[in-house]
Design a protein around this motif. Structure first.
Motif, PDB file in Angstrom:
ATOM      1  N   LEU A 160      54.410  39.040  42.092  1.00 35.36           N
ATOM      2  CA  LEU A 160      54.155  40.370  41.537  1.00 35.36           C
ATOM      3  C   LEU A 160      53.288  40.304  40.288  1.00 35.36           C
ATOM      4  CD1 LEU A 160      57.562  42.266  41.909  1.00 35.36           C
ATOM      5  CD2 LEU A 160      55.427  42.698  43.135  1.00 35.36           C
ATOM      6  N   SER A 161      53.492  39.260  39.491  1.00 38.97           N
ATOM      7  CA  SER A 161      52.714  39.133  38.258  1.00 38.97           C
ATOM      8  C   SER A 161      51.236  38.900  38.543  1.00 38.97           C
ATOM      9  CB  SER A 161      53.263  37.989  37.399  1.00 38.97           C
ATOM     10  OG  SER A 161      53.089  36.739  38.047  1.00 38.97           O
ATOM     11  N   SER A 162      50.928  38.339  39.709  1.00 38.71           N
ATOM     12  CA  SER A 162      49.527  38.036  40.036  1.00 38.71           C
ATOM     13  C   SER A 162      48.828  39.182  40.764  1.00 38.71           C
ATOM     14  CB  SER A 162      49.456  36.778  40.901  1.00 38.71           C
ATOM     15  OG  SER A 162      50.042  37.012  42.164  1.00 38.71           O
ATOM     16  N   LEU A 163      49.609  40.114  41.319  1.00 35.22           N
ATOM     17  CA  LEU A 163      49.016  41.192  42.117  1.00 35.22           C
ATOM     18  C   LEU A 163      48.054  42.070  41.320  1.00 35.22           C
ATOM     19  CD1 LEU A 163      48.872  42.411  44.909  1.00 35.22           C
ATOM     20  CD2 LEU A 163      50.855  43.830  44.354  1.00 35.22           C
ATOM     21  N   PRO A 164      48.415  42.516  40.104  1.00 36.11           N
ATOM     22  CA  PRO A 164      47.455  43.322  39.327  1.00 36.11           C
ATOM     23  C   PRO A 164      46.157  42.575  39.043  1.00 36.11           C
ATOM     24  CG  PRO A 164      49.653  43.451  38.368  1.00 36.11           C
ATOM     25  CD  PRO A 164      49.697  42.375  39.404  1.00 36.11           C
ATOM     26  N   ILE A 165      46.249  41.262  38.889  1.00 37.57           N
ATOM     27  CA  ILE A 165      45.041  40.460  38.656  1.00 37.57           C
ATOM     28  C   ILE A 165      44.147  40.511  39.883  1.00 37.57           C
ATOM     29  CG2 ILE A 165      44.165  38.146  38.170  1.00 37.57           C
ATOM     30  CD1 ILE A 165      46.794  37.572  36.728  1.00 37.57           C
ATOM     31  N   ASN A 166      44.758  40.372  41.071  1.00 41.87           N
ATOM     32  CA  ASN A 166      43.994  40.394  42.310  1.00 41.87           C
ATOM     33  C   ASN A 166      43.301  41.746  42.524  1.00 41.87           C
ATOM     34  OD1 ASN A 166      44.386  41.021  45.629  1.00 41.87           O
ATOM     35  ND2 ASN A 166      43.330  39.141  45.069  1.00 41.87           N
ATOM     36  N   VAL A 167      44.028  42.825  42.279  1.00 39.55           N
ATOM     37  CA  VAL A 167      43.453  44.168  42.455  1.00 39.55           C
ATOM     38  C   VAL A 167      42.321  44.400  41.466  1.00 39.55           C
ATOM     39  CG1 VAL A 167      43.923  46.643  42.328  1.00 39.55           C
ATOM     40  CG2 VAL A 167      45.582  45.122  43.408  1.00 39.55           C
ATOM     41  N   THR A 168      42.528  43.971  40.228  1.00 41.93           N
ATOM     42  CA  THR A 168      41.494  44.140  39.199  1.00 41.93           C
ATOM     43  C   THR A 168      40.232  43.352  39.552  1.00 41.93           C
ATOM     44  OG1 THR A 168      43.191  44.438  37.495  1.00 41.93           O
ATOM     45  CG2 THR A 168      40.969  43.885  36.747  1.00 41.93           C
ATOM     46  N   LEU A 169      40.419  42.100  39.973  1.00 47.86           N
ATOM     47  CA  LEU A 169      39.265  41.285  40.371  1.00 47.86           C
ATOM     48  C   LEU A 169      38.558  41.890  41.577  1.00 47.86           C
ATOM     49  CD1 LEU A 169      40.704  37.663  39.963  1.00 47.86           C
ATOM     50  CD2 LEU A 169      38.985  38.777  38.529  1.00 47.86           C
ATOM     51  N   ASN A 170      39.328  42.425  42.523  1.00 45.19           N
ATOM     52  CA  ASN A 170      38.729  43.108  43.671  1.00 45.19           C
ATOM     53  C   ASN A 170      37.839  44.258  43.215  1.00 45.19           C
ATOM     54  OD1 ASN A 170      39.399  41.828  46.058  1.00 45.19           O
ATOM     55  ND2 ASN A 170      41.282  42.961  46.377  1.00 45.19           N
ATOM     56  N   TYR A 171      38.369  45.074  42.329  1.00 44.28           N
ATOM     57  CA  TYR A 171      37.636  46.246  41.844  1.00 44.28           C
ATOM     58  C   TYR A 171      36.343  45.827  41.151  1.00 44.28           C
ATOM     59  CZ  TYR A 171      36.619  50.492  39.203  1.00 44.28           C
ATOM     60  OH  TYR A 171      36.000  51.600  38.659  1.00 44.28           O
ATOM     61  N   ILE A 172      36.438  44.787  40.327  1.00 44.85           N
ATOM     62  CA  ILE A 172      35.261  44.330  39.576  1.00 44.85           C
ATOM     63  C   ILE A 172      34.211  43.724  40.498  1.00 44.85           C
ATOM     64  CG2 ILE A 172      34.453  42.652  37.869  1.00 44.85           C
ATOM     65  CD1 ILE A 172      37.166  42.985  36.454  1.00 44.85           C
ATOM     66  N   LEU A 173      34.648  42.870  41.428  1.00 45.31           N
ATOM     67  CA  LEU A 173      33.705  42.114  42.239  1.00 45.31           C
ATOM     68  C   LEU A 173      33.198  42.885  43.463  1.00 45.31           C
ATOM     69  CD1 LEU A 173      35.466  38.628  42.068  1.00 45.31           C
ATOM     70  CD2 LEU A 173      33.515  39.429  40.727  1.00 45.31           C
ATOM     71  N   GLY A 232      31.153  45.937  41.706  1.00 43.82           N
ATOM     72  CA  GLY A 232      30.187  45.562  40.689  1.00 43.82           C
ATOM     73  C   GLY A 232      30.428  46.210  39.340  1.00 43.82           C
ATOM     74  N   LYS A 233      31.578  45.958  38.750  1.00 45.67           N
ATOM     75  CA  LYS A 233      31.915  46.523  37.444  1.00 45.67           C
ATOM     76  C   LYS A 233      31.801  45.444  36.355  1.00 45.67           C
ATOM     77  CE  LYS A 233      32.938  50.400  39.470  1.00 45.67           C
ATOM     78  NZ  LYS A 233      32.082  51.597  39.322  1.00 45.67           N
ATOM     79  N   LEU A 234      31.785  45.885  35.110  1.00 45.57           N
ATOM     80  CA  LEU A 234      31.729  45.003  33.938  1.00 45.57           C
ATOM     81  C   LEU A 234      30.531  44.046  33.991  1.00 45.57           C
ATOM     82  CD1 LEU A 234      35.519  44.093  33.520  1.00 45.57           C
ATOM     83  CD2 LEU A 234      34.223  45.922  32.413  1.00 45.57           C
ATOM     84  N   GLY A 235      29.422  44.521  34.516  1.00 47.29           N
ATOM     85  CA  GLY A 235      28.208  43.715  34.542  1.00 47.29           C
ATOM     86  C   GLY A 235      28.058  42.804  35.747  1.00 47.29           C
ATOM     87  N   PHE A 236      29.084  42.733  36.613  1.00 44.44           N
ATOM     88  CA  PHE A 236      28.993  41.904  37.818  1.00 44.44           C
ATOM     89  C   PHE A 236      28.214  42.645  38.905  1.00 44.44           C
ATOM     90  CE2 PHE A 236      32.521  39.888  35.675  1.00 44.44           C
ATOM     91  CZ  PHE A 236      32.408  38.552  36.032  1.00 44.44           C
ATOM     92  N   PRO A 237      27.525  41.922  39.776  1.00 45.12           N
ATOM     93  CA  PRO A 237      26.819  42.582  40.879  1.00 45.12           C
ATOM     94  C   PRO A 237      27.796  43.090  41.937  1.00 45.12           C
ATOM     95  CG  PRO A 237      26.683  40.198  41.121  1.00 45.12           C
ATOM     96  CD  PRO A 237      27.318  40.457  39.768  1.00 45.12           C
ATOM     97  N   LYS A 238      27.386  44.069  42.714  1.00 46.88           N
ATOM     98  CA  LYS A 238      28.208  44.568  43.811  1.00 46.88           C
ATOM     99  C   LYS A 238      28.222  43.520  44.929  1.00 46.88           C
ATOM    100  CE  LYS A 238      27.236  49.479  43.023  1.00 46.88           C
ATOM    101  NZ  LYS A 238      26.690  50.724  43.621  1.00 46.88           N
TER     102      LYS A 238
END
Length: 455
Positions: free
Chosen positions: A168-181, A184-190
């Protein structure tokens, strides 16, 4: 984990072990769930690409890594028999075996990925996404396999709440990384579906390091001194792990790969059908985490009681798990039937994809009842260390009955792609019926052995 004497106590202990496993499985599966759902919001082509990539990844994730689930009954039997001093050696040999398996899979994938994808009738974008999704997520195979061993050790001690917290502690990290990558958020490409693969691989590394830290630092795991010394590789121990684990892993692989094979056959029906099939399969698999979690709980409890030679208690746990699975399936199946259109909209805004997904989910309702019987029985049999017949029946049920029947229905009737799902339902039902008889046989055999020893 403790010995129980009354049915009420058994229900409580089953519930205490089951709920954290369920939450853990849902959280682990949510990585794939969010990969597919968020990629679907990005584009239908990327959703189809992830669908094809997942058709290869899921058998590795659930099937081949399932070989390492043999650590659960091995440790459960040792703890039940009060042979705790032998646990660290078994766990570390499992870790060694997991790393070796992961590296072998990576090597095989290096030579076979392109030929496999080139043999499929895929659009250019779908082909590119599928290939790069698999390459990205492959960087997480080693930690995923190691984590499965460590999790099996933790769960075998009845401390399923610990793995729940880790996941459970890692799930928010996975969702956040999904959203960014993906977007294409926070300067990352889509990156679309490719970003989803990178996010999942990173998450596997995170949960593995967390599990290692807990086992090395927290009670009761620290008492086993798992990482205090590292013995040499023992091929004799590997033989025990694989002799028990290969039938477990292969039976899981057969079940998961059949769905992957169907996904590959779906490629002939077009991108929208692939996307709808994968979306419906993804949600059906999400619900499947319930009977699967009951199955894993039964492996722990039946293994613990069987190791202590309390076969009557082991039998009671088996029937409680199966009964609970059927009850829950009736509820989830009814809800899925009512809200299947709403579920379809979670995966896509494309009207055609939504309509097709809703139709596939109607067949998914019938998956639930067969899974509710089949999965708990498989878990109980693994607890008894009876795994070979499970593998044989999985092979017959899915590849001899389910897939050929599905192919005939899909190609020679008006059912089209839905025929494959009807064939899979027939395979699941066959497995549930045959393994029911096997469980009864194993339980009667153990009771006869116990009576003869007492006589």
């Amino acid at each position: 984990m403790k010995q129980t004497f009354k049915i009420k106590e058994k229900i409580q202990q089953l519930w205490i072990i089951f709920i954290p496993i369920l939450i853990t499985q849902l959280a682990m599966f949510s990585m794939s769930f969010f990969d597919i759902m968020m990629t679907g919001k990005y584009s239908a082509d990327h959703l189809a690409g992830v669908a094809v990539g997942s058709s290869y990844w899921v058998p590795i994730n659930t099937g081949l890594s399932g070989i390492l689930l043999s650590i659960t009954p091995i440790v459960a039997h040792l703890v039940g028999a009060n042979k705790k001093d032998k646990v660290p050696f078994s766990v570390l040999q499992g870790v060694y075996a997991g790393i070796a398996m992961a590296l072998l899979i990576i090597i095989i994938g290096f030579f076979t990925l392109n030929p496999l994808l080139n043999s499929m009738n895929l659009e250019n974008t779908v082909h590119k996404v599928a290939k790069n999704y698999l390459i990205s997520i492959s960087f997480g195979i080693v930690p995923l396999f190691v984590y499965n061993v460590l999790r099996s050790f933790i769960d075998a001690l009845g401390k399923t709440r610990v793995t729940m917290i880790v996941t459970l502690s890692s799930l928010p990290i996975n969702v956040t990384l999904n959203y960014i990558l993906i977007f294409g958020k926070l300067g990352f490409p889509k990156m679309g579906g490719i970003g989803a693969g990178i996010a999942s691989a990173a998450t596997y590394w995170i949960i593995t390091f967390i599990a290692i830290w807990i086992i090395h630092r927290k009670k009761p795991f620290i008492d086993y001194k798992i990482f205090h010394r590292f013995p040499k590789i023992s091929f004799s121990k590997w033989k025990e792990i694989f002799s028990l684990g290969v039938p477990i892993g292969l039976s899981i692989f057969i079940e998961t790969s059949i769905f992957s094979a169907v996904t590959l056959f779906m490629s002939g029906f077009g991108t929208k059908v692939i996307a709808a099939h994968q979306a419906a399969l993804n949600f059906s698999s999400f619900i499947y985490m319930i009977p699967l979690s009951i199955s894993m709980a039964l492996t722990i409890l039946v293994g613990f009681e069987s190791g202590a030679k309390r076969f009557k208690d082991a039998r009671h746990y088996s029937y409680l798990g199966i009964g609970g699975g059927i009850t829950i399936a009736l509820i989830t199946g009814t809800l899925l039937f009512i809200f299947r259109s709403d579920v379809a909209y979670l995966y896509s805004n494309n009207y055609d994809v939504v309509i097709l997904t809703s139709k596939f989910l109607l067949f998914g309702v019938f998956f639930q009842l067969s899974d509710a019987i089949l999965a708990p029985i498989q878990g109980a049999l693994r607890g008894y260390k009876d795994v070979n017949v499970t593998f044989i029946m999985a092979l017959i049920s899915f590849w001899v009955i389910g897939l050929p029947l599905g192919y005939l229905l899909a190609t020679h009737t008006e059912l089209g792609p839905f025929g494959y799902w009807l064939g899979l339902i027939a395979g699941l039902a066959t497995g549930a019926i045959t393994l029911s008889f096997r469980l009864i046989y194993v339980q009667k055999k153990q009771m006869r052995i116990q009576k003869s020893e007492l006589a």
